[in-house]
Motif scaffolding. Structure first.
Motif, PDB file in Angstrom:
ATOM      1  N   ILE A 118      83.248  37.104  61.860  1.00  0.00           N
ATOM      2  CA  ILE A 118      82.961  37.865  63.083  1.00  0.00           C
ATOM      3  C   ILE A 118      84.116  37.740  64.077  1.00  0.00           C
ATOM      4  CG2 ILE A 118      80.462  37.523  62.856  1.00  0.00           C
ATOM      5  CD1 ILE A 118      81.087  35.561  65.466  1.00  0.00           C
ATOM      6  N   SER A 119      84.095  38.603  65.084  1.00  0.00           N
ATOM      7  CA  SER A 119      85.022  38.505  66.206  1.00  0.00           C
ATOM      8  C   SER A 119      84.234  38.178  67.458  1.00  0.00           C
ATOM      9  CB  SER A 119      85.752  39.833  66.400  1.00  0.00           C
ATOM     10  OG  SER A 119      86.453  39.836  67.625  1.00  0.00           O
ATOM     11  N   ASP A 120      84.876  37.475  68.372  1.00  0.00           N
ATOM     12  CA  ASP A 120      84.241  37.225  69.665  1.00  0.00           C
ATOM     13  C   ASP A 120      84.630  38.293  70.688  1.00  0.00           C
ATOM     14  OD1 ASP A 120      86.887  36.572  70.214  1.00  0.00           O
ATOM     15  OD2 ASP A 120      86.421  34.660  71.157  1.00  0.00           O
ATOM     16  N   ASP A 121      85.397  39.318  70.242  1.00  0.00           N
ATOM     17  CA  ASP A 121      85.929  40.272  71.202  1.00  0.00           C
ATOM     18  C   ASP A 121      85.754  41.738  70.812  1.00  0.00           C
ATOM     19  OD1 ASP A 121      87.559  40.788  73.651  1.00  0.00           O
ATOM     20  OD2 ASP A 121      88.928  41.649  72.163  1.00  0.00           O
ATOM     21  N   SER A 122      86.173  42.115  69.593  1.00  0.00           N
ATOM     22  CA  SER A 122      86.141  43.538  69.243  1.00  0.00           C
ATOM     23  C   SER A 122      86.094  43.742  67.735  1.00  0.00           C
ATOM     24  CB  SER A 122      87.374  44.254  69.800  1.00  0.00           C
ATOM     25  OG  SER A 122      88.525  43.941  69.034  1.00  0.00           O
ATOM     26  N   LEU A 123      85.564  44.885  67.354  1.00  0.00           N
ATOM     27  CA  LEU A 123      85.552  45.231  65.933  1.00  0.00           C
ATOM     28  C   LEU A 123      86.973  45.503  65.433  1.00  0.00           C
ATOM     29  CD1 LEU A 123      82.344  47.443  65.609  1.00  0.00           C
ATOM     30  CD2 LEU A 123      82.649  45.023  65.031  1.00  0.00           C
ATOM     31  N   ASP A 124      87.848  46.035  66.291  1.00  0.00           N
ATOM     32  CA  ASP A 124      89.242  46.250  65.878  1.00  0.00           C
ATOM     33  C   ASP A 124      89.897  44.926  65.489  1.00  0.00           C
ATOM     34  OD1 ASP A 124      89.126  48.997  66.239  1.00  0.00           O
ATOM     35  OD2 ASP A 124      89.928  48.921  68.277  1.00  0.00           O
ATOM     36  N   GLU A 125      89.682  43.901  66.325  1.00  0.00           N
ATOM     37  CA  GLU A 125      90.220  42.579  66.018  1.00  0.00           C
ATOM     38  C   GLU A 125      89.645  42.067  64.694  1.00  0.00           C
ATOM     39  OE1 GLU A 125      90.722  38.397  68.336  1.00  0.00           O
ATOM     40  OE2 GLU A 125      88.678  39.209  68.288  1.00  0.00           O
ATOM     41  N   LEU A 126      88.363  42.278  64.485  1.00  0.00           N
ATOM     42  CA  LEU A 126      87.701  41.849  63.254  1.00  0.00           C
ATOM     43  C   LEU A 126      88.300  42.550  62.041  1.00  0.00           C
ATOM     44  CD1 LEU A 126      85.436  40.314  61.775  1.00  0.00           C
ATOM     45  CD2 LEU A 126      83.917  42.231  62.357  1.00  0.00           C
ATOM     46  N   HIS A 127      88.467  43.878  62.130  1.00  0.00           N
ATOM     47  CA  HIS A 127      89.030  44.636  61.003  1.00  0.00           C
ATOM     48  C   HIS A 127      90.460  44.181  60.696  1.00  0.00           C
ATOM     49  CE1 HIS A 127      85.511  47.077  61.025  1.00  0.00           C
ATOM     50  NE2 HIS A 127      85.832  47.789  62.085  1.00  0.00           N
ATOM     51  N   GLU A 128      91.251  43.921  61.739  1.00  0.00           N
ATOM     52  CA  GLU A 128      92.632  43.465  61.534  1.00  0.00           C
ATOM     53  C   GLU A 128      92.667  42.111  60.836  1.00  0.00           C
ATOM     54  OE1 GLU A 128      94.485  43.586  65.393  1.00  0.00           O
ATOM     55  OE2 GLU A 128      94.148  45.751  65.567  1.00  0.00           O
ATOM     56  N   ALA A 129      91.832  41.193  61.273  1.00  0.00           N
ATOM     57  CA  ALA A 129      91.805  39.862  60.653  1.00  0.00           C
ATOM     58  C   ALA A 129      91.325  39.950  59.207  1.00  0.00           C
ATOM     59  CB  ALA A 129      90.907  38.923  61.446  1.00  0.00           C
ATOM     60  N   LEU A 176      90.361  40.929  52.748  1.00  0.00           N
ATOM     61  CA  LEU A 176      88.987  41.362  52.490  1.00  0.00           C
ATOM     62  C   LEU A 176      88.957  42.882  52.390  1.00  0.00           C
ATOM     63  CD1 LEU A 176      86.931  39.101  54.937  1.00  0.00           C
ATOM     64  CD2 LEU A 176      87.393  38.738  52.504  1.00  0.00           C
ATOM     65  N   PRO A 177      88.228  43.415  51.436  1.00  0.00           N
ATOM     66  CA  PRO A 177      88.169  44.874  51.310  1.00  0.00           C
ATOM     67  C   PRO A 177      87.340  45.486  52.443  1.00  0.00           C
ATOM     68  CG  PRO A 177      86.687  43.845  49.737  1.00  0.00           C
ATOM     69  CD  PRO A 177      87.441  42.729  50.409  1.00  0.00           C
ATOM     70  N   PRO A 178      87.679  46.705  52.866  1.00  0.00           N
ATOM     71  CA  PRO A 178      86.901  47.373  53.920  1.00  0.00           C
ATOM     72  C   PRO A 178      85.412  47.468  53.585  1.00  0.00           C
ATOM     73  CG  PRO A 178      88.904  48.606  53.462  1.00  0.00           C
ATOM     74  CD  PRO A 178      88.804  47.520  52.416  1.00  0.00           C
ATOM     75  N   ARG A 179      85.072  47.524  52.297  1.00  0.00           N
ATOM     76  CA  ARG A 179      83.667  47.610  51.878  1.00  0.00           C
ATOM     77  C   ARG A 179      82.858  46.384  52.311  1.00  0.00           C
ATOM     78  NH1 ARG A 179      83.258  52.314  50.785  1.00  0.00           N
ATOM     79  NH2 ARG A 179      83.698  53.244  48.799  1.00  0.00           N
ATOM     80  N   ALA A 180      83.531  45.281  52.604  1.00  0.00           N
ATOM     81  CA  ALA A 180      82.835  44.051  52.960  1.00  0.00           C
ATOM     82  C   ALA A 180      82.280  44.085  54.388  1.00  0.00           C
ATOM     83  CB  ALA A 180      83.770  42.847  52.794  1.00  0.00           C
ATOM     84  N   PHE A 181      82.599  45.142  55.149  1.00  0.00           N
ATOM     85  CA  PHE A 181      82.123  45.253  56.528  1.00  0.00           C
ATOM     86  C   PHE A 181      80.657  45.670  56.543  1.00  0.00           C
ATOM     87  CE2 PHE A 181      81.615  47.815  60.477  1.00  0.00           C
ATOM     88  CZ  PHE A 181      81.730  46.765  61.374  1.00  0.00           C
ATOM     89  N   ASP A 182      79.860  45.003  57.397  1.00  0.00           N
ATOM     90  CA  ASP A 182      78.436  45.314  57.501  1.00  0.00           C
ATOM     91  C   ASP A 182      78.000  45.371  58.968  1.00  0.00           C
ATOM     92  OD1 ASP A 182      75.803  45.853  56.896  1.00  0.00           O
ATOM     93  OD2 ASP A 182      75.325  43.839  56.230  1.00  0.00           O
ATOM     94  N   LEU A 183      78.308  46.474  59.629  1.00  0.00           N
ATOM     95  CA  LEU A 183      77.908  46.807  60.994  1.00  0.00           C
ATOM     96  C   LEU A 183      78.518  45.929  62.083  1.00  0.00           C
ATOM     97  CD1 LEU A 183      74.124  47.650  60.427  1.00  0.00           C
ATOM     98  CD2 LEU A 183      76.022  49.261  60.639  1.00  0.00           C
ATOM     99  N   ASP A 184      78.453  44.601  61.960  1.00  0.00           N
ATOM    100  CA  ASP A 184      79.000  43.726  62.994  1.00  0.00           C
ATOM    101  C   ASP A 184      79.744  42.520  62.422  1.00  0.00           C
ATOM    102  OD1 ASP A 184      76.886  42.213  62.015  1.00  0.00           O
ATOM    103  OD2 ASP A 184      75.810  42.118  63.922  1.00  0.00           O
ATOM    104  N   HIS A 185      79.865  42.454  61.104  1.00  0.00           N
ATOM    105  CA  HIS A 185      80.521  41.319  60.451  1.00  0.00           C
ATOM    106  C   HIS A 185      81.056  41.741  59.090  1.00  0.00           C
ATOM    107  CE1 HIS A 185      76.553  41.215  58.488  1.00  0.00           C
ATOM    108  NE2 HIS A 185      77.198  40.645  57.481  1.00  0.00           N
ATOM    109  N   TYR A 186      81.889  40.892  58.521  1.00  0.00           N
ATOM    110  CA  TYR A 186      82.326  41.044  57.137  1.00  0.00           C
ATOM    111  C   TYR A 186      81.643  39.964  56.322  1.00  0.00           C
ATOM    112  CZ  TYR A 186      86.138  44.382  57.840  1.00  0.00           C
ATOM    113  OH  TYR A 186      86.864  45.503  58.101  1.00  0.00           O
TER     114      TYR A 186
END
Length: 184
Positions: free
Chosen positions: A21-32, A38-48
């Motif tokens: 998870i990110s403590d700030d933004s989904l953009d930060e989460l996607h970048e990390a 981690l593949p983009p498919r691993a994203f689930d609404l608010d977490h990977y």
């Protein structure tokens, strides 16, 4: 701004999974997540979701490891959390938005256009199906419990392919999970 992970504890697909998870933004989460491979498919609404084997990659990407409860507290404070009780509505909204962008009606139970995110697992009901296609001309991976579900998946795949092409794409890329209306 920090990205956090907990200890993998949730079994599925022959391994155990944790949350990122990110403590700030989904953009930060996607970048990390991308830095950690981690593949983009691993994203689930608010977490990977991440498999235990990825821990070293997460550490190399600068992810901070915390306990499960601390991870939940951080996600709550971030304002990014999608509560368990709100997840079905969030998936329905996402599906409706993606269906509208395609011009698809009726809206399937769960639909993602593109590579970011994953749909719900295949329900244990007759005629249900789930399919994924990662490339416009690639073969779709179809899951179904019976021939009725397999045929329904093939018909919908053909339809979303036509709609994607009509919108200027090479073909459909994404995922769909659906079941007959009686089982929704």
């Amino acid at each position: 701004m920090t990205v956090f992970a907990d200890t993998p504890r949730w079994p599925r697909h022959g391994t155990v999974w944790g949350h990122l998870i990110s403590d700030d933004s989904l953009d930060e989460l996607h970048e990390a997540a991308a830095r950690a491979g981690l593949p983009p498919r691993a994203f689930d609404l608010d977490h990977y979701d991440w498999p235990a084997a990825s821990r070293g990659d997460l550490e190399a990407a600068g992810v901070r490891f915390v306990g499960d409860r601390e991870l939940t507290r951080i996600l709550l404070r971030s304002g990014l959390r999608v509560k368990l009780s709100e997840r079905p509505a969030a998936r329905a909204r996402r599906s409706a938005e993606h269906a509208a962008a395609l011009g698809l009606d009726p809206v399937p139970r769960d639909l993602i256009v593109g590579l970011l995110g994953h749909v719900d697992p295949l329900p244990e009901v007759p005629g249900a199906f789930r399919f994924t296609r990662d490339r416009p001309h690639g073969r779709a991976r179809i899951e179904a419990h019976d021939e009725e579900g397999r045929r329904a998946a093939e018909r919908l795949l053909e339809r979303v392919d036509l709609l994607a092409r009509a919108a200027g794409e090479e073909g459909f890329v994404g995922q769909v999970m659906d079941a007959p209306a009686a089982h929704r």
